[in-house]
Design an enzyme around this catalytic site. Structure first.
Site, PDB file in Angstrom:
ATOM      1  N   ASP A   1       0.815  -1.224   0.000  1.00 28.45           N
ATOM      2  CA  ASP A   1       0.000   0.000   0.000  1.00 28.45           C
ATOM      3  C   ASP A   1       0.842   1.265   0.000  1.00 28.45           C
ATOM      4  O   ASP A   1       0.324   2.363  -0.191  1.00 28.45           O
ATOM      5  CB  ASP A   1      -0.863   0.054   1.262  1.00 28.45           C
ATOM      6  CG  ASP A   1      -1.996  -0.937   1.216  1.00 28.45           C
ATOM      7  OD1 ASP A   1      -2.649  -1.030   0.177  1.00 28.45           O
ATOM      8  OD2 ASP A   1      -2.213  -1.622   2.236  1.00 28.45           O
TER       9      ASP A   1
HETATM   10  C1  BGC Z   1       0.355   0.608   5.550  1.00 25.81           C
HETATM   11  C2  BGC Z   1       0.137   1.928   6.172  1.00 25.81           C
HETATM   12  C3  BGC Z   1      -0.744   2.733   5.269  1.00 25.81           C
HETATM   13  C4  BGC Z   1      -2.024   2.010   5.103  1.00 25.81           C
HETATM   14  C5  BGC Z   1      -3.048   2.689   4.289  1.00 25.81           C
HETATM   15  C6  BGC Z   1      -0.947  -0.027   5.314  1.00 25.81           C
HETATM   16  O1  BGC Z   1      -0.799  -1.194   4.647  1.00 25.81           O
HETATM   17  O2  BGC Z   1       1.162  -0.227   6.303  1.00 25.81           O
HETATM   18  O3  BGC Z   1       1.318   2.538   6.468  1.00 25.81           O
HETATM   19  O4  BGC Z   1      -0.934   4.019   5.710  1.00 25.81           O
HETATM   20  O5  BGC Z   1      -1.792   0.747   4.563  1.00 25.81           O
HETATM   21  O6  BGC Z   1      -4.197   1.928   4.148  1.00 25.81           O
HETATM   22  C1  NOJ Z   2      -1.405  -3.780   5.513  1.00 32.10           C
HETATM   23  C2  NOJ Z   2      -2.587  -3.985   4.638  1.00 32.10           C
HETATM   24  O1  NOJ Z   2      -3.700  -4.354   5.413  1.00 32.10           O
HETATM   25  C3  NOJ Z   2      -2.292  -5.000   3.600  1.00 32.10           C
HETATM   26  O2  NOJ Z   2      -3.383  -5.188   2.771  1.00 32.10           O
HETATM   27  C4  NOJ Z   2      -1.111  -4.529   2.843  1.00 32.10           C
HETATM   28  O3  NOJ Z   2      -0.936  -5.331   1.790  1.00 32.10           O
HETATM   29  C5  NOJ Z   2       0.099  -4.357   3.714  1.00 32.10           C
HETATM   30  N1  NOJ Z   2      -0.229  -3.484   4.763  1.00 32.10           N
HETATM   31  C6  NOJ Z   2       1.314  -3.875   2.986  1.00 32.10           C
HETATM   32  O4  NOJ Z   2       1.274  -2.541   2.680  1.00 32.10           O
END
Ligand code: BGC
Ligand code: NOJ
Length: 816
Positions: free
Chosen positions: A487
């Protein structure tokens, strides 16, 4: 250093001192009413949705970290001394203390001032309430005169509004106190049909519903004036902060015990029967009174507790293993499976690191999590699949999140995370393999929850994959969109404005930046789709998907292979990322895992090369880091990934979710020792002995462990709600132990450490109980199966064609 120990026979983790490095929490509830509870009784409760139906208030990021919960105060009326039997919030020293976190319940036990107090917290199955059963025992040789006070602080339902809109909320709070039951009914006069109740089994000496009357001016939960004085003030809240507190006085003879039950519950009335009498503003309590009466009786509480234990015995009994490694056994048989069920219920909404108001149910997350719980609750997995698919966009895309209460896609975050759609295919494939419920594919399912838009679920899967094919970039690799699984890899964001969301800000048109990860994921999903189509005798679709997968593989080899490992992406300038050409971010874990899982390079040695690179550049004793070298500064064209200091989160932490992909990949090339070694490095139970460094609970996976670039290398964060749970479950049970549900039967294909002589498994699969014994005959992974004494060719136990309830299977592995 440890702060407790596992009690595997009881399926509990026993915390033996309250001052754990972080709150070590557990979850109450399995269906609709849920709670988070820490080892010192902190936490909160909600009905279905942690944002929109929050019963009790909790302030995140507090000091102390964990303040506010399900508190009980004890007071010795002979000398006025008072304490918390859960240590917090009074924090006076306890002579003895344990907190037992079990499957859906927590028992906090302590002795102080020769008064033993045990509180068992749980949510009965089928009910929207929680029970706190307090057992007091007088250990003195004379009578004790004890007061017990309960305390919860009510949240005004919408947790976001509750923590922001004080000019209104300080005037809306309303309570009723009737027949010794405290009712919280804020906003019930208008559009809410629900209320909360807080009842006690004993005759009360007093009560409070106004927080400041209970605490006293300028005091906190550690020294409520009412507790200090030993008398409730019988306060009625009008606005401000409604709470619930009962006061019970007990005389306990030497050695005598007494149970006091508190129940906190949620109830919804029909709109036309909200009030009693109908023209009043008084809550209609007809339905709720019998429930309260029932659970204020010890025998009913006990029966509900036994039922809860049986429920978990049944769920966990679906898969039990006995391997030479106790950490594996414990995680697979108890805690990893339990964590998978928690992620089923919570997705990423409510933990001690997820506030319950930020994120709904993740689309990718929920599809992915399904891989870890489908064998325990196939019917609910089915429902989840249909809910998820109904939020899908007509173009095959997906809302990144949806709200569990409304089951609708979340517009604020929207879509455009280009890996999201493909996960639905993997979830459905896992479900089909587990259940053989092929008719689900014909179920009519809406798009964006719009009436009239229904198509068979099968078409949703086709559109999911077409979504990728419709969005290819300059190298014919899939366009990344806002992000892929990572993400924080936001290649179209280019945000230079503080506070903007990296996920929803897109300053580029998204037509250039590509993801090798999505390409690998596509290959994996398209191969599944080809098989699914084959089962439906849709030969054209099978061929189409096989060709699409082959084409994508060719593209990966052309533009996604770096010589010794898979590349990660191409940025908006068309520059490669995750290549020896880069100075930072030369190698990333994700494409190595997913591409090899999808089968790339397994036959020709390139998978081995990539995995050797992982071992060389990314593996550490605490797990495998996400990338190397870490990004040392913020790069506008990379987004959030470079916003983290090196070694944290997506910028080169041990992002645990990704490690099992490498374990799976290692098993694809037959390296059981290496796969299991990686499994062990992040196994929470194995890390229990370094709890002072690890900090998080030793019974569940955290999202991340600080990487080797971080000053706090080895320290975990963000426990509980992580895709790590499901992926590790898949890696250990399906890839390493090799018990794999397939479309046509149960496959046994272990890739275990060379030193293991074997292991045993009981697996319930399609209504048959398989008793499997794996035994090593020599080196290597070749399998020969014997089912009910008869050799069976191949590695799959075919589905029995006769009526059979259980099968005994022996799998010999190794060359001899
Ligand atoms: C990340 C976060 C980010 C979030 C947004 C996560 O997977 O680890 O740092 O802000 O996604 O949805
Ligand atoms: C946490 C999110 O829930 C997951 O979907 C994602 O793939 C990872 N963070 C990596 O960013």
């Amino acid at each position: 250093m440890k702060y407790g120990h596992f009690d595997d026979a009881a399926r509990e983790y026993v915390i033996t001192r309250p001052d754990t490095p972080l709150p070590w929490i557990n979850y109450l509830g399995c269906e609709a009413y849920f709670g988070l509870i820490s080892n010192t009784a902190g936490g909160y409760s909600f009905y279905k949705d942690a944002r929109l139906r929050r019963l009790t208030r909790y302030r995140y990021n507090n000091a102390p970290y964990d303040m506010g919960g399900r508190y009980i105060y004890l007071r010795d009326n002979s000398d006025g001394k008072f304490w918390s039997p859960s240590w917090m919030p009074v924090r006076s020293a306890l002579d003895e203390y344990t907190c037992r976190h079990g499957m859906g319940y927590t028992i906090i036990w302590s002795i102080s001032n020769q008064i033993e107090a045990e509180t068992r917290y749980f949510v009965p199955l089928g009910e929207n309430l929680e029970i706190w059963e307090l057992t007091l025992t007088n250990k003195r040789n004379k009578t004790a005169d004890i007061s017990a006070f309960s305390a919860v602080e009510f949240c005004l339902w919408d947790a976001w509004d509750d923590s922001t809109n004080f000019q209104r909320n300080f005037s809306t709070g309303e309570m009723e106190f009737v027949d010794d039951v405290i009712y919280h009914k804020t906003e019930y006069r208008e559009r809410r049909d629900h209320f909360a109740y807080f009842a006690c089994s004993e005759k009360l000496n007093g009560f409070d519903t106004q927080r400041e009357a209970f605490l006293g001016a300028y005091r906190g939960w550690d020294s409520p004036a009412v507790v200090e004085a030993g008398e409730s003030s019988n306060s009625a809240a009008h606005g401000w902060q409604p709470i619930g507190s009962h006061h019970v006085k007990v005389q306990l003879k030497a050695g005598e015990s007494k149970k006091i039950i508190f129940i906190l519950g949620y109830h919804e009335n029909p709109k036309d029967a909200k009030f009693d009498p109908p023209d009043s503003q008084t809550i209609n309590k007809h339905k709720v009174k019998p429930i309260i009466a029932k659970y204020l009786q010890v025998k009913n509480v006990e029966a509900a507790f036994v039922a809860l234990r049986d429920y978990w015995t049944e769920l966990l009994g679906k898969l039990q293993v006995n391997t030479p490694d106790e950490h594996t056994n414990r995680m697979v048989n108890i805690w990893n499976a339990y964590q998978c069920m928690i992620t089923f219920n919570m997705s990423r909404s409510a933990s001690y690191f997820e506030s319950g108001i930020g994120r709904g149910m993740g689309y990718r997350d929920s599809n992915q999590d399904l891989l870890g719980f489908v064998h325990m609750i196939p019917e609910r997995a089915r429902e989840r699949i249909l809910d998820l698919a109904a939020t899908q966009l007509i173009n095959g895309g997906a809302f990144h999140q949806y709200q569990s209460l409304t089951k609708r896609g979340n517009n604020e975050v929207g879509s455009g995370f280009n890996d999201d759609p493909a996960w639905l295919v993997l979830a459905v494939a896992a479900y089909l393999k587990e259940t053989g419920d092929w008719v689900i594919l014909d179920a009519p399912v809406q798009y964006e929850n719009e009436d009239g838009s229904e198509t068979p679920l099968y078409e949703h899967l086709q559109r999911s994959l077409q979504y990728t094919l419709d969005r290819l970039g300059p190298n014919e690799l899939p366009l990344i969109g806002r992000a892929d699984w990572n993400d924080c890899l936001n290649l179209n964001c280019f945000s230079d404005t503080p506070g903007q969301s990296f996920q929803t800000t897109t300053n580029k048109d998204g037509k250039v930046a590509e993801s090798v990860f999505i390409a690998g994921l596509f290959v994996l999903a398209a191969k599944e789709m080809a098989e699914i189509a084959g089962h439906r005798q849709e030969a054209g679709e099978t061929t189409k998907m096989q060709q699409a997968a082959a084409q994508m593989e060719a593209t990966i080899w052309k533009s996604g292979w770096d010589g010794k490992w898979f590349r990660r992406a191409y940025d908006d300038f068309g520059h490669v990322l995750g290549s020896k050409e880069n100075t930072e971010g030369q190698i990333f874990i994700e494409p190595q895992g997913i591409c090899i899982w999808a089968g790339l390079g397994v036959e020709d040695g390139r998978a081995e090369l990539a995995l050797d690179s992982v071992a060389k550049y990314l593996a550490t004793p605490h797990g495998i880091v996400l990338l190397q070298p870490a990004f040392s500064q913020y790069y506008l064209h990379l987004g959030e990934i470079s916003s983290y200091p090196p070694g944290y989160k997506e910028n080169a932490s041990i992002f645990c979710h990704t490690n099992p992909w490498i374990m799976i990949a290692e098993t694809k090339i037959g390296r059981g020792d290496q796969a299991f070694d990686y499994y062990t490095r992040i196994n929470p139970s194995k890390r229990e002995e370094i709890s002072e460094l690890h900090k998080c609970e030793p019974y569940v996976y955290p999202q991340m462990i600080a990487g080797k670039d971080a000053p706090t290398y080895g320290e975990a964060k963000n426990s509980w709600l992580s895709g790590t749970a499901a992926m590790n479950f898949v890696a250990i049970t399906q890839a390493i132990l090799g018990i794999q549900p397939q479309y046509d039967g149960l496959e046994i294909k272990p890739v275990i450490p060379s030193g293991w002589q074997g292991f045993e498994v009981v697996r319930h699969f399609r209504n048959v109980r398989y008793e499997i014994s794996v035994s090593r005959k020599g080196a290597g992974n070749i399998v020969s199966l014997v089912v009910e004494g008869k050799p069976v060719p191949g590695t799959i136990i075919p589905l029995p064609t006769w009526d059979v309830r259980s099968l005994k299977v022996t799998a010999y592995i190794g060359s001899e």
